[in-house]
Every structure is written in C-alpha cells, then in structure tokens.
Design a protein around this motif. Structure first.
Motif, PDB file in Angstrom:
ATOM      1  N   LEU A   1      -8.951   8.123  -3.847  1.00 21.63           N
ATOM      2  CA  LEU A   1      -7.570   8.713  -3.602  1.00 21.63           C
ATOM      3  C   LEU A   1      -7.214   9.125  -5.256  1.00 21.63           C
ATOM      4  CD1 LEU A   1      -5.022   8.981  -2.337  1.00 21.63           C
ATOM      5  CD2 LEU A   1      -4.337   6.875  -3.526  1.00 21.63           C
ATOM      6  N   PHE A   2      -7.908   8.816  -6.246  1.00 18.61           N
ATOM      7  CA  PHE A   2      -7.538   9.180  -7.455  1.00 18.61           C
ATOM      8  C   PHE A   2      -8.467  10.557  -7.603  1.00 18.61           C
ATOM      9  CE2 PHE A   2      -7.907   9.574 -12.213  1.00 18.61           C
ATOM     10  CZ  PHE A   2      -6.767   9.373 -12.668  1.00 18.61           C
ATOM     11  N   GLY A   3      -9.347  10.674  -7.069  1.00 14.78           N
ATOM     12  CA  GLY A   3     -10.069  12.053  -7.113  1.00 14.78           C
ATOM     13  C   GLY A   3      -9.168  13.120  -6.142  1.00 14.78           C
ATOM     14  N   VAL A   4      -8.612  12.636  -4.994  1.00  9.42           N
ATOM     15  CA  VAL A   4      -7.584  13.273  -4.282  1.00  9.42           C
ATOM     16  C   VAL A   4      -6.636  13.913  -4.970  1.00  9.42           C
ATOM     17  CG1 VAL A   4      -6.160  13.522  -2.259  1.00  9.42           C
ATOM     18  CG2 VAL A   4      -8.476  12.559  -2.078  1.00  9.42           C
ATOM     19  N   VAL A   5      -5.825  12.994  -6.023  1.00  9.38           N
ATOM     20  CA  VAL A   5      -4.771  13.328  -6.627  1.00  9.38           C
ATOM     21  C   VAL A   5      -4.766  14.229  -7.693  1.00  9.38           C
ATOM     22  CG1 VAL A   5      -3.489  11.541  -5.642  1.00  9.38           C
ATOM     23  CG2 VAL A   5      -4.284  11.381  -7.868  1.00  9.38           C
ATOM     24  N   MET A   6      -6.242  14.597  -8.250  1.00  7.43           N
ATOM     25  CA  MET A   6      -6.688  15.355  -9.366  1.00  7.43           C
ATOM     26  C   MET A   6      -5.959  16.798  -8.998  1.00  7.43           C
ATOM     27  SD  MET A   6      -7.973  13.848 -11.793  1.00  7.43           S
ATOM     28  CE  MET A   6      -8.997  15.181 -12.869  1.00  7.43           C
TER      29      MET A   6
ATOM     30  N   VAL B   1       3.979  10.238  -8.887  1.00  7.93           N
ATOM     31  CA  VAL B   1       3.892   9.989 -10.454  1.00  7.93           C
ATOM     32  C   VAL B   1       2.684  10.417 -11.035  1.00  7.93           C
ATOM     33  CG1 VAL B   1       4.245   8.021 -12.300  1.00  7.93           C
ATOM     34  CG2 VAL B   1       5.753   7.895 -10.091  1.00  7.93           C
ATOM     35  N   VAL B   2       1.527   9.954 -10.686  1.00  3.37           N
ATOM     36  CA  VAL B   2       0.427  10.229 -11.150  1.00  3.37           C
ATOM     37  C   VAL B   2       0.052  11.508 -11.094  1.00  3.37           C
ATOM     38  CG1 VAL B   2      -2.141   9.374 -11.393  1.00  3.37           C
ATOM     39  CG2 VAL B   2      -0.689   7.796 -10.910  1.00  3.37           C
ATOM     40  N   ARG B   3      -0.005  12.038  -9.821  1.00  5.64           N
ATOM     41  CA  ARG B   3      -0.458  13.511  -9.649  1.00  5.64           C
ATOM     42  C   ARG B   3       0.320  14.536 -10.670  1.00  5.64           C
ATOM     43  NH1 ARG B   3      -1.033  16.383  -3.578  1.00  5.64           N
ATOM     44  NH2 ARG B   3      -2.369  18.017  -4.346  1.00  5.64           N
ATOM     45  N   PRO B   4       1.627  14.467 -10.605  1.00  2.00           N
ATOM     46  CA  PRO B   4       2.387  15.201 -11.581  1.00  2.00           C
ATOM     47  C   PRO B   4       2.103  15.244 -13.128  1.00  2.00           C
ATOM     48  CG  PRO B   4       4.041  14.354 -10.006  1.00  2.00           C
ATOM     49  CD  PRO B   4       2.530  13.713  -9.773  1.00  2.00           C
TER      50      PRO B   4
ATOM     51  N   ALA C   1       0.685  -1.227  -0.001  1.00  2.00           N
ATOM     52  CA  ALA C   1       0.103   0.057   0.003  1.00  2.00           C
ATOM     53  C   ALA C   1       0.818   1.127   0.181  1.00  2.00           C
ATOM     54  CB  ALA C   1      -0.934  -0.041   1.193  1.00  2.00           C
ATOM     55  N   PRO C   2       1.860   1.374   0.662  1.00  2.00           N
ATOM     56  CA  PRO C   2       2.869   2.869   0.820  1.00  2.00           C
ATOM     57  C   PRO C   2       3.422   2.781  -0.764  1.00  2.00           C
ATOM     58  CG  PRO C   2       3.389   1.295   2.765  1.00  2.00           C
ATOM     59  CD  PRO C   2       2.342   0.577   1.731  1.00  2.00           C
ATOM     60  N   VAL C   3       3.581   1.597  -1.492  1.00  2.00           N
ATOM     61  CA  VAL C   3       4.312   1.909  -2.937  1.00  2.00           C
ATOM     62  C   VAL C   3       3.274   2.841  -3.655  1.00  2.00           C
ATOM     63  CG1 VAL C   3       5.001   0.919  -4.849  1.00  2.00           C
ATOM     64  CG2 VAL C   3       5.619  -0.002  -2.408  1.00  2.00           C
ATOM     65  N   TYR C   4       1.764   1.939  -3.429  1.00  2.00           N
ATOM     66  CA  TYR C   4       0.675   2.878  -4.245  1.00  2.00           C
ATOM     67  C   TYR C   4       0.442   4.116  -3.795  1.00  2.00           C
ATOM     68  CZ  TYR C   4      -4.300   3.425  -4.846  1.00  2.00           C
ATOM     69  OH  TYR C   4      -5.375   3.785  -5.400  1.00  2.00           O
ATOM     70  N   LEU C   5       0.767   4.254  -2.812  1.00  2.00           N
ATOM     71  CA  LEU C   5       0.320   5.891  -2.561  1.00  2.00           C
ATOM     72  C   LEU C   5       1.448   6.696  -3.132  1.00  2.00           C
ATOM     73  CD1 LEU C   5      -0.600   5.421   1.369  1.00  2.00           C
ATOM     74  CD2 LEU C   5      -2.192   6.175  -0.306  1.00  2.00           C
ATOM     75  N   ALA C   6       2.792   6.311  -3.003  1.00  2.72           N
ATOM     76  CA  ALA C   6       4.002   6.895  -3.385  1.00  2.72           C
ATOM     77  C   ALA C   6       3.683   7.257  -4.925  1.00  2.72           C
ATOM     78  CB  ALA C   6       5.194   6.233  -3.302  1.00  2.72           C
ATOM     79  N   VAL C   7       3.484   6.095  -5.523  1.00  2.00           N
ATOM     80  CA  VAL C   7       2.988   6.150  -7.166  1.00  2.00           C
ATOM     81  C   VAL C   7       1.926   7.421  -7.444  1.00  2.00           C
ATOM     82  CG1 VAL C   7       2.022   5.058  -9.306  1.00  2.00           C
ATOM     83  CG2 VAL C   7       3.741   3.715  -7.786  1.00  2.00           C
ATOM     84  N   MET C   8       0.806   7.193  -6.614  1.00  2.00           N
ATOM     85  CA  MET C   8      -0.275   8.130  -6.873  1.00  2.00           C
ATOM     86  C   MET C   8       0.262   9.570  -6.646  1.00  2.00           C
ATOM     87  SD  MET C   8      -2.840   6.216  -7.716  1.00  2.00           S
ATOM     88  CE  MET C   8      -4.274   7.678  -7.519  1.00  2.00           C
TER      89      MET C   8
END
Length: 437
Positions: free
Chosen positions: A259-264, A209-212, A199-206
């Motif tokens: 979480l995907f909505g949060v990183v938008m 990587v995903v947010r930028p 899960a921490p890896v998933y959060l880090a990627v989101m």
C-alpha cells in the motif's frame, strides 16, 4: 550473538549470494525467469535433499531467525516496489477488456481452489476451515505482474496489443487478489478483531495524509529531479511504519509495504521514479530476496512425497492452470480477441512467480497451510511460472514469429468492439530497465 553465530551468518549469506546468482543465471539461459532458479537454490539446500544436511551445515538453527529477519526486510522492499510499479495508466483505453479478463481469471480459479480446498481439508486439517478454503482460492487467483512484464520483454510481445492487455489485466488482478487476500487473512485470524476494525482509518490516513505529503516531498520544483538521502530516509521510514501499522492491525506487513508503494506519487518524472526504485531494489534483489528464497526453501520438504501427495499435486495443478487459462481465454474471446492472441493472454495470466510464493508464505505463517500442502503449492507456483516461456514459444512458432503473433496490435479485427484499445506505444519501464523477479 556469539562469534560462532557471526561466522555462520556470513558463510550462509555468501552461500545465498553464490547459489542465487548461479542458478538464477542458469534459469535465464534456459529461457526461464531467474526467480525459478533462485527458488530452486532454496529447495536444494532445504530438507528435500540429503535429509537437510546441507541446510544444517550452511544455515545452522541458531542463525535462521536472523535470515528470516533479512527475508522479511527483503519482502517489504519487494512489495513496495510492486506497489510503486503498479501503474494504473496501463488501463487507459483497455478498461473493459482488462477488467473482464482480470475478473474471470480471478473468479474461476478462486472457485476451483475453494472447491479443491473442501476436498483437501480432510487430509490437511486446520483450525480454521473457512479461512483455509478462502485462502486456497485466493492463492490460486494470483498473477505475478513483475514476472509477466519480464516475460513480455524477453518474448518481444511487450509493445503489442496483447502484451498491453496482459499488463493491464495483471495490474487489475494484483489489486483484486491482494484485496481479497487481505480479507482472507483477517478471516483466518491474523489479528485481534478490534484492531482490524481500524483498517479503514489506516487506509484513510494513507490516501488522505501520506499521499499528499509524499507528493509535496517529491515536487520536482524543489528537488530538481534528484533523489536526496533525506528523501530516501523519509520514504524508507514511512515504509517501515506502514508495515508496522499493517502488522498491528492484523493484516500482515506485506500489505502495508504494498500500500505504501501504491500511494507513492505518480506525477514525478520517470527519472525520479527510476532512482527511487533502483535504490530500494538493488540490495533487495541481490541479497535480501535470495535470503527469502532460502528461508522459504528450508520449509519445503518433498522427500516424503508419496502417491497420495502426487495425486493432490495433480489436482492443485489442474485447478490452478485450468482456472487461470479458461477464465482469461473466455473473457478475451468474449471481447473478440482472436483465438491465438487469446491463448497467449491466457498463458501469460497463468504466470505466478515470486508473488505466489509470498502469498503461500503468509499462509504458512498464519497456520492456514500445513507444511505438506505448502510444499505442493510451491511446486505449483514453480511449474506454472516455468511453463509460460515454452508455451509462448510454441504459440509464436504456430503464428510464424513474434511479429505475426503481435500483429493484432497494428490493426483491429474485422469487427472490433466499441472500446477496442489501441496498441501500447511503449513498454512499461519495468519491462526494459531492469530484471524483474
């Protein structure tokens, strides 16, 4: 699919559209959030009335898996919108009071819910007693941000100081409650232990990587403030992958959508955000979420409710209402908010709405909640949501109107705290632009 299944599916979807629209409009005319009427539509076609005959006619057993799939899709879109609408800018100038109100309105109901779960575990045994206790505490702690925002707009409190504090506190509450629930789902055995460790890896990627990447995708210098089909496909595909990743990790797909909505990106213009939310929400609001209500209602059977169940419902309501109200009221008074405005804030924080039903559905799917207790908790969610409007009306009458009740927005008390927040200048877009569920 057979021809009979296709016919039954279309009849069922038509029934969902009509029932959800009619009862949602009826609830709105009675001063209630439409979510109350829409979920009552699910209860009406469920096994509570007529022994489930209506449900068997409109939604035969062989099409219910299809309805469940549509409900899950609607739930993913809804949670994405909730995450995207979660604007932490609401906290600006209100950090201390919002944090204290939110934490008190989470910790007290969590503690009362956990104590109640110890008692209820004897009559509602589950395979994971610890998970059951933690889950019931978390379920008591939630506040429905979308419903609260809509109630503030309808009551005329959206632009007042107490309304701004309520929205900021609900934003913090959302973060704390969903984080807490993610931990509870993991403890309750929602997935394999080794995948959960990723899960921490998933959060880090989101976030790294995903947010930028999304920020570059929505750079207004490229898109000129327009949302193209290609951009929407990228967002929708990313949302689906985030849901898959969360489900694979054993944390439930609703957290991936949230979480995907949060990183938008929040740096885009209001026009861009409105376009994204409108396109994702429109179909969900009209069809997919009503399908979720029906699926949830089909699992609620109140026809076997006896005196023991009514006693348990009374205890659930006592823990839920007193925990939220006393926690929020005590925290706001500690920050020197006047008593009447503190009562308004406590009443608003007790709103649960669709967010509560989402959490309860997760608990039922994991086997943490028994069907009987799930039904009682759903009734609690409806009652605590429905009571908010009448209570606010009584408080407004006592204060002499919405302007008098919100007058604290126009000037601080005689001895304001050092970080006394200024009144909200404008209501959040969610309170004025659309009908929140």
């Amino acid at each position: 699919m057979t021809a009979h299944q296709i016919e039954s599916l279309f009849i069922g979807l038509a029934a969902i559209l009509v029932l959800g629209r009619v009862l949602g409009a009826a609830a709105r005319r009675l001063g209630q959030p439409p979510v109350v009427g829409e979920f009552l539509a699910g209860l009406l076609v469920g096994p509570t009335l007529f022994g489930g005959a209506v449900a068997d006619f409109l939604f035969p057993a062989d099409i219910r898996p299809l309805l469940t799939a549509l409900a899950h899709l609607g739930l993913a879109l809804f949670m994405f919108v909730i995450g995207y609408e979660l604007d932490l800018a609401l906290l600006r100038g209100k950090e201390r009071i919002a944090a204290s109100v939110s934490l008190c309105s989470v910790l007290l109901p969590f503690g009362l819910g956990a104590l109640l779960a110890v008692y209820l575990s004897r009559s509602h045994p589950t395979d994971n007693r610890t998970g059951f206790i933690l889950f019931l505490g978390a379920a008591m702690s939630v506040t429905a941000f979308p419903v609260l925002a809509r109630i503030l707009a309808d009551s005329g409190l959206g632009r007042t100081r107490v309304g701004g504090i309520a929205l900021a506190s609900a934003a913090v509450d959302d973060i704390v409650a969903w984080s807490l629930l993610a931990v509870v789902v993991t403890v309750s055995g929602g997935g394999a232990q080794w995948t959960t460790l990723l899960a921490p890896v998933y959060l880090a990627v989101m976030f790294l990587v995903v947010r930028p990447g999304l920020r570059r995708l929505f750079d207004e210098r490229r898109g000129r403030g327009q949302i193209t089909a290609d951009r929407l496909i990228v967002v929708l595909g990313g949302l689906m992958l985030s849901c898959w990743a969360a489900e694979w990790l054993g944390v439930h797909f609703v957290f991936g959508a949230f979480l995907f909505g949060v990183v938008m990106p929040r740096t885009t213009s209001e026009r861009v955000r409105a376009q994204v939310v409108d396109r994702f929400e429109y179909l969900s609001r009209l069809l997919l979420l009503p399908a979720f209500f029906v699926v949830a209602g089909l699992q609620v059977d109140l026809s076997r409710t006896d005196l023991r169940a009514l006693g348990e419902l009374a205890l659930v309501l006592l823990a839920a209402i007193s925990g939220k109200f006393l926690g929020a009221y005590a925290a706001s008074r500690a920050n020197r908010v006047p008593p009447l405005q503190s009562a308004v804030l406590a009443t608003l924080m007790n709103t649960r709405g669709l967010t509560e039903i989402v959490i309860l559905t997760v608990g039922l799917q994991l086997g943490v909640l028994t069907p009987d207790l799930y039904a009682l908790m759903v009734v609690m969610a409806l009652i605590t949501t429905a009571m908010t409007g009448p209570l606010l009306h009584l408080l407004k009458r006592r204060a002499g109107g919405a302007q008098a009740l919100g007058s604290y927005a126009d000037g601080p008390p005689a001895r304001p705290p050092a970080d006394d927040p200024a009144p909200a200048r404008t209501a959040p877009r969610a309170t004025t632009r659309r009908q929140a569920p």
